[in-house]
Design a protein around this motif. Structure first.
Motif, mmCIF file in Angstrom:
data_model
loop_
_atom_site.group_PDB
_atom_site.id
_atom_site.type_symbol
_atom_site.label_atom_id
_atom_site.label_comp_id
_atom_site.label_asym_id
_atom_site.label_seq_id
_atom_site.Cartn_x
_atom_site.Cartn_y
_atom_site.Cartn_z
ATOM 1 N N GLY A 230 0.793 -1.224 0.000
ATOM 2 C CA GLY A 230 0.000 0.000 0.000
ATOM 3 C C GLY A 230 0.828 1.278 0.000
ATOM 4 N N ARG A 245 -1.401 -8.723 1.389
ATOM 5 C CA ARG A 245 -1.731 -7.301 1.250
ATOM 6 C C ARG A 245 -1.159 -6.546 2.440
ATOM 7 N N ALA A 248 -1.655 0.539 3.542
ATOM 8 C CA ALA A 248 -0.997 1.836 3.413
ATOM 9 C C ALA A 248 -0.421 2.267 4.755
#
Length: 281
Positions: A230, A245, A248
């Motif tokens: 991110g 994943r 951010a």
């Protein structure tokens, strides 16, 4: 390694099994399964697991043969050996622990000296390259070998290509050229389908489908397929498995104490994130 050369020796020598051996210093014998040979340097007289009292080679007493785990069998010999092992109630039915030692005891096992293997296009630095990647740190180090300036394992050897079936992915793409937001990869290996969008990768391997978002940073790391990093996230000295994943602003490999609370960390300090995980801030 050109396996044809090992097969040729196996046929010429008439062995039941030929085991590939890598020459290593005798001081390292305790880290490997060790092959001890007779005076001819080829017939295996003992197959020992991590010995503390290894015997050096006849022509090189400061070295031993470490088993590489590569074998060539004569088919009938293998079938007979497996059947005999299956009928032995005292056996663990393990190839390296039972079947091959039985063939050694019968005088039907020989070693193939890996240092004699000739591969086209390989220079002196690469000759005899082999890595046991059975630990996290060894796996990491093998990847770092690939991205060194003069790699000891050169994937760019046109005379000895590594054949595979690549995914039908587009070329890698690098986006943006702004202050603090320039897509770039330095001393890295970038695979097809990767998007480096205003991010920076240094000394890293980016596998197919990886996406680095703006102002994110990757350094000294291995990112497996389809990892999504991110915006503003940081990953250092890590192995990140497939389909992870990283949110951010998240940080991996920055705070050692925080990493040990959340992730597996190798003896060498490499942070490992498992397949499919989501790393939040």
């Amino acid at each position: 390694m050109d396996p044809r050369q090992m097969v040729a020796q196996h046929i010429e020598g008439g062995a039941g099994v030929t085991v590939a051996g890598m020459r290593v210093p005798i001081e390292q014998a305790g880290e490997f399964g060790v092959i001890e040979t007779g005076q001819d340097g080829r017939l295996i007289r003992a197959f020992r697991e991590k010995p503390s009292d290894a015997v050096g080679l006849a022509g090189a007493p400061d070295q031993v043969f470490a088993s590489m785990g590569n074998y060539v069998f004569s088919s009938e010999v293998l079938i007979d050996a497996v059947r005999a092992d299956a009928a032995d109630d005292g056996s663990r039915h393990d190839l390296g622990g039972d079947v091959i030692p039985a063939l050694v005891a019968q005088g039907r096992a020989q070693v193939y000296d890996f240092s004699a293997n000739e591969v086209p296009g390989v220079d002196a630095q690469e000759r005899g390259y082999w890595r046991d990647v059975g630990t996290l740190d060894a796996f990491y180090d093998a990847h770092m070998d690939l991205i060194s300036v003069d790699p000891v394992f050169d994937l760019y050897n046109r005379e000895w290509p590594i054949l595979s079936l690549p995914e039908p992915l587009p070329p890698a793409k690098f986006l943006f050229q702004e202050e603090g937001r320039t897509g770039r990869a330095l001393d890295s290996m970038v695979c097809a389908g990767v998007i480096v969008s205003g991010a920076t990768a240094r000394r890293s391997v980016l596998s197919p489908g990886v996406h680095l978002h703006s102002r994110s940073e990757v350094e000294g790391s291995i990112l497996m397929h389809n990892v999504d990093l991110g915006r503003g996230a940081v990953v250092r000295n890590a192995i990140v498995d497939k389909n992870v994943r990283i949110a951010a602003g998240a940080q991996v490999g920055v705070d050692a104490d925080a990493d040990r609370e959340r992730f597996v960390v190798s003896a060498g300090g490499i942070v490992v994130i498992p397949k499919g995980a989501t790393v939040e801030v």
